[in-house]
Motif scaffolding. Structure first.
Motif, PDB file in Angstrom:
ATOM      1  N   GLY A 181      42.123  48.644  32.318  1.00 31.78           N
ATOM      2  CA  GLY A 181      41.443  47.784  33.276  1.00 31.78           C
ATOM      3  C   GLY A 181      40.368  46.916  32.649  1.00 31.78           C
ATOM      4  O   GLY A 181      39.998  47.075  31.474  1.00 31.78           O
ATOM      5  N   GLN A 182      39.853  45.987  33.429  1.00 31.77           N
ATOM      6  CA  GLN A 182      38.827  45.059  32.988  1.00 31.77           C
ATOM      7  C   GLN A 182      37.657  45.064  33.972  1.00 31.77           C
ATOM      8  O   GLN A 182      37.855  45.138  35.175  1.00 31.77           O
TER       9      GLN A 182
ATOM     10  N   SER B 123      46.104  45.319  36.598  1.00 31.94           N
ATOM     11  CA  SER B 123      47.220  44.443  36.973  1.00 31.94           C
ATOM     12  C   SER B 123      48.517  44.975  36.389  1.00 31.94           C
ATOM     13  O   SER B 123      48.514  45.562  35.292  1.00 31.94           O
TER      14      SER B 123
ATOM     15  N   SER C 254      45.822  41.683  41.250  1.00 32.90           N
ATOM     16  CA  SER C 254      44.780  42.576  40.740  1.00 32.90           C
ATOM     17  C   SER C 254      44.481  43.682  41.747  1.00 32.90           C
ATOM     18  O   SER C 254      44.220  43.401  42.922  1.00 32.90           O
TER      19      SER C 254
ATOM     20  N   ARG D 241      43.778  41.581  45.131  1.00 33.13           N
ATOM     21  CA  ARG D 241      43.576  40.131  45.074  1.00 33.13           C
ATOM     22  C   ARG D 241      44.764  39.438  44.417  1.00 33.13           C
ATOM     23  O   ARG D 241      45.288  39.899  43.403  1.00 33.13           O
TER      24      ARG D 241
ATOM     25  N   THR E  76      51.225  39.694  36.794  1.00 31.70           N
ATOM     26  CA  THR E  76      49.877  39.708  36.219  1.00 31.70           C
ATOM     27  C   THR E  76      48.838  39.024  37.099  1.00 31.70           C
ATOM     28  O   THR E  76      47.633  39.210  36.887  1.00 31.70           O
ATOM     29  N   TRP E  77      49.273  38.229  38.055  1.00 33.77           N
ATOM     30  CA  TRP E  77      48.327  37.533  38.934  1.00 33.77           C
ATOM     31  C   TRP E  77      47.907  38.383  40.145  1.00 33.77           C
ATOM     32  O   TRP E  77      47.153  37.941  40.986  1.00 33.77           O
TER      33      TRP E  77
ATOM     34  N   SER F 204      44.368  38.052  49.787  1.00 35.77           N
ATOM     35  CA  SER F 204      43.636  39.246  49.373  1.00 35.77           C
ATOM     36  C   SER F 204      43.653  40.279  50.491  1.00 35.77           C
ATOM     37  O   SER F 204      43.879  39.955  51.653  1.00 35.77           O
TER      38      SER F 204
ATOM     39  N   THR G 171      34.590  43.398  36.046  1.00 36.32           N
ATOM     40  CA  THR G 171      34.260  42.117  36.662  1.00 36.32           C
ATOM     41  C   THR G 171      33.258  42.354  37.793  1.00 36.32           C
ATOM     42  O   THR G 171      32.823  43.480  38.016  1.00 36.32           O
TER      43      THR G 171
ATOM     44  N   ARG H 243      41.723  46.084  42.507  1.00 38.35           N
ATOM     45  CA  ARG H 243      40.310  46.139  42.152  1.00 38.35           C
ATOM     46  C   ARG H 243      39.628  47.323  42.838  1.00 38.35           C
ATOM     47  O   ARG H 243      39.816  47.539  44.038  1.00 38.35           O
TER      48      ARG H 243
ATOM     49  N   GLU I 210      39.310  46.243  37.468  1.00 33.21           N
ATOM     50  CA  GLU I 210      40.572  45.792  38.060  1.00 33.21           C
ATOM     51  C   GLU I 210      41.745  46.049  37.117  1.00 33.21           C
ATOM     52  O   GLU I 210      41.610  46.004  35.890  1.00 33.21           O
TER      53      GLU I 210
END
Length: 237
Positions: A67-68, A86, A94, A117, A91-92, A187, A70, A96, A84
């Motif tokens: 995860g990343q 993916s 997320s 999202r 990949t678009w 979302s 944000t 979260r 988040e």
């Protein structure tokens, strides 16, 4: 005598014009200097505030093997309280996750929150295509926006390890049945789920297997720990 009067009148007129011009010029010069004076006062204050930054306050910072990090609003600075995940193909999309400590004079306790999202511009190859998409890129974005994104879970609960080591199953009503991630303008915001009536400063959450359109999202265990930090403010946020 007449010539002398004419000459005096001429010089008097010229002198009046000069005084008027001087007054107007002085006013214009002063008016032009006013913004400069204020800008010299305000700009250092803005610069000092930017350098000092804003406090995030206390928040629950998530850590995970995947995860990343944000912010709640990805377009604005703030506490990195969201992590988040993916899928590899979509990949678009997320998934979260973040947690919120109890607010003052609130009975909500510590809550776990999930937000799915859809950002159809993710993965666009170049900055120019991202900002000014050509016909082919516009077609891809349109297809992604119009597609359905069904989210499902292996079970409607998460496993939470409390600070003392106690392990609990916390029901997640959003996972009781499949739902469309485009629930609200690309979302889906799930209501906060209380995992403790009191403040928790250190706990771990394990999600069940999560899928979007049948593709599994690698949601690794998330360790939340109370933290605080600073960030540089942005005027339009």
């Amino acid at each position: 005598m007449r010539a002398s009067l004419l000459t005096e009148g001429f010089y008097y007129t010229r002198l009046s014009q000069y005084k008027t011009t001087f007054r107007v010029s002085t006013f214009s010069y002063t008016s032009q200097r006013e913004p400069l004076k204020y800008s010299r006062t305000i700009l250092p204050l803005i610069l000092a505030a930017s350098i000092a930054g804003c406090s995030t306050g206390t928040y629950l910072r998530p850590e995970s093997a995947a995860g990343q990090h944000t912010t709640v609003n990805p377009s604005c600075p703030g506490a990195l309280e969201v992590i988040e995940f993916s899928p590899q193909i979509l990949t678009w999309v997320s998934f979260r996750v973040y947690a919120t400590p109890p607010e003052r004079h609130s009975s909500h306790g510590t809550e776990l929150r999930v937000h799915v999202r859809i950002n159809p511009r993710v993965g666009i190859n170049s900055t120019s295509s991202y900002l000014f998409p050509n016909e082919e890129t516009e077609k891809i974005i349109k297809e992604r926006r119009s597609a359905s994104y069904t989210v499902t879970a292996a079970e409607p609960a998460v496993t939470v390890t409390m600070p003392g080591g106690d392990i609990r199953k916390i029901p997640m009503p959003m996972f009781e049945k499949a739902f469309d991630a485009r629930n609200n303008h690309n979302s889906y915001w799930a209501p906060g789920i209380q995992i403790s009536p009191s403040s928790l400063d250190d706990f771990t959450v394990v999600f069940p297997d999560i899928y979007v359109n049948g593709e599994k999202i690698n949601v690794a265990p998330i360790h939340f720990k109370l933290d605080q930090g600073r960030y540089t403010p942005v005027l339009n946020c």
